[in-house]
Design a protein around this motif. Structure first.
Motif, PDB file in Angstrom:
ATOM      1  N   ARG A 117       0.807  -1.226   0.000  1.00  0.00           N
ATOM      2  CA  ARG A 117       0.000   0.000   0.000  1.00  0.00           C
ATOM      3  C   ARG A 117       0.840   1.275   0.000  1.00  0.00           C
ATOM      4  NH1 ARG A 117      -5.164  -1.639   0.736  1.00  0.00           N
ATOM      5  NH2 ARG A 117      -5.936   0.476   1.167  1.00  0.00           N
ATOM      6  N   LYS A 118       2.127   1.153  -0.332  1.00  0.00           N
ATOM      7  CA  LYS A 118       2.974   2.342  -0.384  1.00  0.00           C
ATOM      8  C   LYS A 118       2.850   3.078  -1.718  1.00  0.00           C
ATOM      9  CE  LYS A 118       6.727   1.480   2.920  1.00  0.00           C
ATOM     10  NZ  LYS A 118       8.199   1.404   3.076  1.00  0.00           N
ATOM     11  N   ILE A 119       2.517   2.347  -2.770  1.00  0.00           N
ATOM     12  CA  ILE A 119       2.475   2.941  -4.103  1.00  0.00           C
ATOM     13  C   ILE A 119       1.063   2.811  -4.651  1.00  0.00           C
ATOM     14  CG2 ILE A 119       3.307   2.713  -6.487  1.00  0.00           C
ATOM     15  CD1 ILE A 119       6.012   1.869  -5.279  1.00  0.00           C
ATOM     16  N   SER A 120       0.539   3.880  -5.214  1.00  0.00           N
ATOM     17  CA  SER A 120      -0.785   3.812  -5.836  1.00  0.00           C
ATOM     18  C   SER A 120      -0.745   4.469  -7.205  1.00  0.00           C
ATOM     19  CB  SER A 120      -1.840   4.485  -4.951  1.00  0.00           C
ATOM     20  OG  SER A 120      -1.555   5.844  -4.770  1.00  0.00           O
ATOM     21  N   THR A 163      10.219   2.792  -8.131  1.00  0.00           N
ATOM     22  CA  THR A 163       9.870   3.898  -7.232  1.00  0.00           C
ATOM     23  C   THR A 163      10.179   3.541  -5.783  1.00  0.00           C
ATOM     24  OG1 THR A 163       8.028   4.397  -8.726  1.00  0.00           O
ATOM     25  CG2 THR A 163       7.993   5.465  -6.576  1.00  0.00           C
ATOM     26  N   GLY A 164      10.656   4.530  -5.015  1.00  0.00           N
ATOM     27  CA  GLY A 164      10.877   4.325  -3.586  1.00  0.00           C
ATOM     28  C   GLY A 164      12.099   5.079  -3.118  1.00  0.00           C
ATOM     29  N   THR A 165      12.800   4.504  -2.151  1.00  0.00           N
ATOM     30  CA  THR A 165      14.065   5.070  -1.706  1.00  0.00           C
ATOM     31  C   THR A 165      15.145   4.726  -2.728  1.00  0.00           C
ATOM     32  OG1 THR A 165      14.738   3.093  -0.490  1.00  0.00           O
ATOM     33  CG2 THR A 165      13.372   4.698   0.698  1.00  0.00           C
ATOM     34  N   LEU A 166      16.291   5.380  -2.592  1.00  0.00           N
ATOM     35  CA  LEU A 166      17.403   5.057  -3.484  1.00  0.00           C
ATOM     36  C   LEU A 166      17.832   3.601  -3.303  1.00  0.00           C
ATOM     37  CD1 LEU A 166      18.984   6.506  -5.643  1.00  0.00           C
ATOM     38  CD2 LEU A 166      20.614   7.248  -3.895  1.00  0.00           C
ATOM     39  N   ASP A 192      11.574  17.397  -2.468  1.00  0.00           N
ATOM     40  CA  ASP A 192      11.595  17.266  -1.003  1.00  0.00           C
ATOM     41  C   ASP A 192      12.322  16.010  -0.527  1.00  0.00           C
ATOM     42  OD1 ASP A 192       9.865  15.235  -1.646  1.00  0.00           O
ATOM     43  OD2 ASP A 192       8.161  16.017  -0.509  1.00  0.00           O
ATOM     44  N   ASN A 193      12.992  15.314  -1.445  1.00  0.00           N
ATOM     45  CA  ASN A 193      13.776  14.106  -1.122  1.00  0.00           C
ATOM     46  C   ASN A 193      12.931  12.942  -0.630  1.00  0.00           C
ATOM     47  OD1 ASN A 193      16.296  15.408  -1.666  1.00  0.00           O
ATOM     48  ND2 ASN A 193      16.172  16.383   0.342  1.00  0.00           N
ATOM     49  N   SER A 194      11.607  13.025  -0.776  1.00  0.00           N
ATOM     50  CA  SER A 194      10.742  11.976  -0.229  1.00  0.00           C
ATOM     51  C   SER A 194      10.713  10.722  -1.081  1.00  0.00           C
ATOM     52  CB  SER A 194       9.312  12.509  -0.079  1.00  0.00           C
ATOM     53  OG  SER A 194       8.785  12.877  -1.349  1.00  0.00           O
ATOM     54  N   CYS A 195      11.161  10.825  -2.320  1.00  0.00           N
ATOM     55  CA  CYS A 195      11.008   9.677  -3.222  1.00  0.00           C
ATOM     56  C   CYS A 195      11.951   9.828  -4.410  1.00  0.00           C
ATOM     57  CB  CYS A 195       9.554   9.616  -3.706  1.00  0.00           C
ATOM     58  SG  CYS A 195       9.194   8.221  -4.776  1.00  0.00           S
ATOM     59  N   TYR A 229       3.356   7.988  -3.874  1.00  0.00           N
ATOM     60  CA  TYR A 229       4.164   7.185  -2.961  1.00  0.00           C
ATOM     61  C   TYR A 229       3.803   7.565  -1.534  1.00  0.00           C
ATOM     62  CZ  TYR A 229       8.444   5.286  -0.789  1.00  0.00           C
ATOM     63  OH  TYR A 229       9.337   4.587  -0.009  1.00  0.00           O
ATOM     64  N   HIS A 230       3.453   6.570  -0.733  1.00  0.00           N
ATOM     65  CA  HIS A 230       3.025   6.778   0.651  1.00  0.00           C
ATOM     66  C   HIS A 230       4.099   6.212   1.572  1.00  0.00           C
ATOM     67  CE1 HIS A 230      -1.266   7.202  -0.813  1.00  0.00           C
ATOM     68  NE2 HIS A 230      -0.675   6.585  -1.823  1.00  0.00           N
ATOM     69  N   ASN A 231       4.650   7.049   2.435  1.00  0.00           N
ATOM     70  CA  ASN A 231       5.691   6.564   3.335  1.00  0.00           C
ATOM     71  C   ASN A 231       5.668   7.361   4.631  1.00  0.00           C
ATOM     72  OD1 ASN A 231       7.822   4.907   4.093  1.00  0.00           O
ATOM     73  ND2 ASN A 231       9.366   6.280   3.236  1.00  0.00           N
ATOM     74  N   ASN A 232       5.545   6.639   5.747  1.00  0.00           N
ATOM     75  CA  ASN A 232       5.531   7.258   7.087  1.00  0.00           C
ATOM     76  C   ASN A 232       4.493   8.376   7.194  1.00  0.00           C
ATOM     77  OD1 ASN A 232       7.654   5.596   7.988  1.00  0.00           O
ATOM     78  ND2 ASN A 232       9.173   6.980   7.080  1.00  0.00           N
ATOM     79  N   GLY A 233       3.313   8.121   6.655  1.00  0.00           N
ATOM     80  CA  GLY A 233       2.223   9.078   6.756  1.00  0.00           C
ATOM     81  C   GLY A 233       2.272  10.206   5.751  1.00  0.00           C
ATOM     82  N   LYS A 234       3.311  10.274   4.946  1.00  0.00           N
ATOM     83  CA  LYS A 234       3.451  11.338   3.942  1.00  0.00           C
ATOM     84  C   LYS A 234       3.109  10.779   2.570  1.00  0.00           C
ATOM     85  CE  LYS A 234       6.940  14.417   1.901  1.00  0.00           C
ATOM     86  NZ  LYS A 234       6.167  15.660   1.988  1.00  0.00           N
ATOM     87  N   VAL A 235       2.320  11.515   1.802  1.00  0.00           N
ATOM     88  CA  VAL A 235       1.962  11.113   0.441  1.00  0.00           C
ATOM     89  C   VAL A 235       2.686  12.031  -0.538  1.00  0.00           C
ATOM     90  CG1 VAL A 235       0.114  10.757  -1.222  1.00  0.00           C
ATOM     91  CG2 VAL A 235      -0.301  10.312   1.203  1.00  0.00           C
ATOM     92  N   SER A 236       3.489  11.455  -1.417  1.00  0.00           N
ATOM     93  CA  SER A 236       4.224  12.234  -2.422  1.00  0.00           C
ATOM     94  C   SER A 236       3.648  11.924  -3.799  1.00  0.00           C
ATOM     95  CB  SER A 236       5.715  11.874  -2.402  1.00  0.00           C
ATOM     96  OG  SER A 236       6.266  12.083  -1.130  1.00  0.00           O
TER      97      SER A 236
END
Length: 645
Positions: free
Chosen positions: A33-36, A268-271, A205-208, A56-63
């Motif tokens: 459920r991190k990627i939609s 998609t995701g972290t590096l 914002d470096n989030s993804c 991309y959803h990570n730690n409550g933040k949606v990018s």
């Protein structure tokens, strides 16, 4: 009065809600459920143009990763982009598959995603399906024409990624051999032109992070590239240039229904997620080779880098066979001009000598034909099925394990078919294949695991070609693990300590680290014999033992063009490569948290010494709670191996 205001607000909210529901027709989420991925109508109608967006959803933040990906195709008989009527979105299905890889970054891979098929029709009632998948490490989508008959030309593909200018990107200018350098850009420095795959992006914002590519290209289509020439913010998929391959072959592919396009892939995701991803292979067709016991990854010695005409010289060929035997490498490559060998022996004599050393030969071929003007020999021996059968029959009798095929110069449909025909025929004769002067990987190593590696990179060979590679190499080397090498094997021909025509400025520690950081099913270590003979014992032993097919991978730290620290596992041993791409010394801390609990390891750590041609070795005992500080010289590096005690 209050009631009236409430009624107006309610009507407005209801209208906005209705509009949103009408515009968005389906959503696909990854299993975690991190990627939609959401499908929208441009016209807020069920007839018109369509696009998807990825989040991309990570730690409550949606990018919002890519806010707008245009969809559609133009066929010779009709259009499938402007007036598409939404018919239905199927029920989500779970794709769940595990498969083994004979070489690559992981030996056991998982193809797991949620998939939805969306059905459309155009004004003439012709059907188009779009299949959308959401993975834990990205998205993939493809087009399908489900109707049962008809042959047409695809005039254009309208897939286009809209990417805000503040997104940082690392991209390589388009060239048919995929051998330029990567350029980092954002904001007002974004250039407009055609670009190679893969392309790496980082949100402001470096989030993804995300990486654009394509996979499962086959003879029913062509390769594509990205172009923002028309619009700085929009990277449109672009068909081959008619001039590629010396004008041979159609630039627009011909398709026969029913038909499926290649997958359009966005990792998609972290590096760390991107570096570890096998998504390009995951979505590609499974292996068509049943008996794979003859496919053996390994390291090869290679004489071209140190002596461009080395294979013409029997004595040089023998010296590189000796090197492979001394270093426990299974292969040696006979590059161009093996058909003109002299100075004490000819081809058959060289092959006999190589076999006497317990080494297996690999042999180079010019792909030949009118698609290349390169006349280097041997040429024109692989052009047809009949000529390939004749040549592979000879090679099999001579005990040759594989071939290197060079100079393709095109990604048109006819050339895609030629690549795959070579792989198919080679498999019938249990022949491994290495493509050079070629396209970037498209997932074929899963379908044809006898495809061991591709060039498609500005590698160490460029120390032969131009002086500009010398200053560019450190930054380039620390960009490739995050870009080109993510999507498949890459034969950079690394780990050279002496100089070719133009010198290195990378340290010995940096060069040694390349053996771990770069992945290739057959890794051609390119230095002359004395380059390895003169190494300290620990470094020479390291190169005798380092694997080139891996069970697991971990990015420990790094940033494109600046530095990288990468760990790879083979069986129960871990290898680490660290490289500095910048002009100043760095201290890095290796944290061993990736090691299993309760097991101690012997660490052999080979680092930069007091200058760039010196190495220092330490032996330590570590476990998962340990940390070790490492100093890297400017443009320096280190290599390490951890073996359980």
């Amino acid at each position: 009065m209050l009631n009236m205001k409430f009624a107006v607000v309610s009507v407005v909210l209801f209208s906005l809600s209705s509009l949103s529901l009408f515009a968005q027709r389906t959503t696909v989420q990854s299993p975690d459920r991190k990627i939609s991925v959401e499908l929208f109508s441009v016209q807020n109608s069920d007839i018109g143009s369509w696009y998807i967006k990825a989040s991309y959803h990570n730690n409550g933040k949606v990018s919002e990763v890519v806010p707008h990906i245009d969809l559609g195709l133009s066929r010779s008989d009709q259009d499938f982009s402007k007036e598409l009527k939404f018919l239905k979105a199927g029920k989500p299905i779970l794709i769940q598959e595990q498969y083994n890889a004979l070489h690559g970054k992981k030996s056991v891979c998982t193809n797991a995603a949620n998939e939805v098929m969306v059905s459309f029709e155009n004004p003439s009632k012709a059907k188009l399906n779009i299949v959308i998948r959401a993975y834990n490490d990205g998205i993939a989508f493809r087009y399908e024409f489900p109707e049962k008959q008809g042959t047409f030309v695809v005039k254009d593909e309208l897939t286009a990624y809209t990417i805000p200018k503040e997104t940082t990107r690392w991209m390589e200018k388009w060239n048919t051999a995929n051998e330029w350098l990567y350029t980092s850009m954002s904001d007002n420095k974004v250039q407009q032109q055609e670009w190679c795959y893969p392309a790496l992006f980082k949100l402001k914002d470096n989030s993804c992070w995300f990486l654009l590519h394509e996979a499962d290209v086959n003879s029913t289509y062509c390769g594509t590239k990205l172009s923002n020439a028309a619009d700085e913010a929009t990277y449109k998929l672009t068909l081959p240039d008619p001039r590629d391959g010396q004008g041979l072959g159609a630039s627009q592919p011909t398709i026969t229904l029913p038909w499926k396009s290649p997958w359009r892939v966005m990792i998609t995701g972290t590096l760390a997620d991107i570096v570890a991803s096998t998504l390009v292979d995951d979505v590609s067709a499974p292996s068509v080779i049943k008996n794979t016991g003859w496919i053996k990854p390994g390291i090869a010695s290679w004489n071209y880098w140190s002596s461009n005409h080395g294979t013409k010289d029997y004595k040089i060929v023998c010296a590189f066979a000796d090197l492979a035997a001394e270093m426990n490498w299974p292969y040696t490559l006979l590059d161009w001009e093996w058909d003109a060998m002299s100075n004490g022996g000819r081809l058959e004599d060289a092959l006999q000598y190589i076999h006497s050393k317990g080494v297996k030969p690999l042999m180079w071929y010019n792909s030949g034909g009118p698609h290349t003007g390169v006349t280097s020999t041997p040429r024109d021996k692989l052009l047809t099925h009949e000529s390939r059968v004749e040549e592979f029959t000879k090679l099999r009798k001579l005990g040759v394990a594989g071939i290197k095929v060079d100079f393709f110069e095109s990604e048109k449909q006819d050339m895609i078919k030629y690549y795959l025909d070579i792989l198919e025929d080679a498999a019938q004769f249990q022949m491994m294949v290495y493509f050079h002067g070629c396209l970037v990987p498209r997932g074929w190593t899963r379908t044809y695991p006898n495809l061991m590696t591709y060039e498609a990179v500005r590698g160490a060979e460029w120390y032969n070609n131009v002086p500009d590679f010398t200053p560019a190499a450190p930054e380039h080397n620390t960009t490739l693990p995050f870009t080109r090498n993510v999507v498949g094997p890459m034969d950079y021909t690394p780990v050279t300590f002496t100089n070719s025509q133009y010198p290195h400025i990378t340290s010995y520690g940096h060069e040694l680290a390349l053996s771990v950081v770069f992945e290739s099913g057959i890794q051609h270590l390119a230095d002359r014999p004395e380059g390895y003979h003169e190494l300290p014992d620990a470094a020479r032993t390291f190169l005798k033992e380092v694997p080139n097919a891996w069970d697991d991978i971990r990015l420990l730290s790094g940033y494109p063009g600046k530095d990288i620290m990468l760990a790879r596992r083979k069986n129960d041993a871990w290898y680490i490569g660290g490289m500095n791409g910048e002009e100043w010394e760095k201290k890095e801390t290796i944290s061993f948290t990736f090691l299993p609990e309760g097991i101690k390891y012997k660490l052999t750590l080979i680092t930069d010494g007091i200058h760039d041609k010196a190495l220092t070795t330490q032996y330590l005992v570590v476990d998962g709670s340990s940390t070790v500080e490492v100093k890297m010289l400017r443009r320096g590096g280190f290599a390490a191996v951890l073996k359980p005690i």
